[in-house]
Design an enzyme around this catalytic site. Sequence first.
Site, PDB file in Angstrom:
ATOM      1  N   GLY A  57       0.768  -1.229   0.000  1.00  0.00           N
ATOM      2  CA  GLY A  57       0.000   0.000   0.000  1.00  0.00           C
ATOM      3  C   GLY A  57       0.798   1.275   0.000  1.00  0.00           C
ATOM      4  O   GLY A  57       2.016   1.286  -0.125  1.00  0.00           O
ATOM      5  N   SER A  58       0.056   2.324   0.188  1.00  0.00           N
ATOM      6  CA  SER A  58       0.521   3.696   0.094  1.00  0.00           C
ATOM      7  C   SER A  58       1.366   4.115   1.286  1.00  0.00           C
ATOM      8  O   SER A  58       1.247   3.574   2.383  1.00  0.00           O
ATOM      9  CB  SER A  58      -0.722   4.591  -0.001  1.00  0.00           C
ATOM     10  OG  SER A  58      -0.420   5.915   0.302  1.00  0.00           O
ATOM     11  N   THR A  59       2.184   5.143   1.069  1.00  0.00           N
ATOM     12  CA  THR A  59       2.982   5.709   2.157  1.00  0.00           C
ATOM     13  C   THR A  59       2.100   6.298   3.249  1.00  0.00           C
ATOM     14  O   THR A  59       2.559   6.488   4.374  1.00  0.00           O
ATOM     15  CB  THR A  59       3.935   6.792   1.631  1.00  0.00           C
ATOM     16  OG1 THR A  59       3.178   7.769   0.927  1.00  0.00           O
ATOM     17  CG2 THR A  59       4.994   6.192   0.724  1.00  0.00           C
TER      18      THR A  59
END
Length: 132
Positions: A57-59
Amino acid sequence: MEVLRYRSRPIVGGEAEGPAVVIDSLSFYGEVDPETGVTSGGKPLAGRVAAIRRSRGSTVGSYVIYALKENGVAPLAILMERAEPIVIAGCVLAGIPLYDGLPPEFFERVRDGYRVRVHSDGLVEVLGPGQP
């Protein structure tokens, strides 16, 4: 059930003991509610030792982990096969113990609700279901 013992690598040190919540794959951003600590699959993280085989997933996931701690719904510790930078950063920010290097067998044998004890030196003990 006899106590199962595994070696792991401490990334963010600390000790924890509590019931396990086992998740094969998780994106903290989009799959975990930072207000409740419940995953989109309905599994609560709060007050549990989260055995998360892999993450993605995303930061933004780092900030979700931090928000879990700020909202009082964080896991007691996170155990992984291989921790990625997003989870590492989130656990460092939140002060959540994080350990990786656990073998696939660990994730196959531990079940939701099994009592797990994490030692600061990386020893992880699976005490079994319902053990005090």
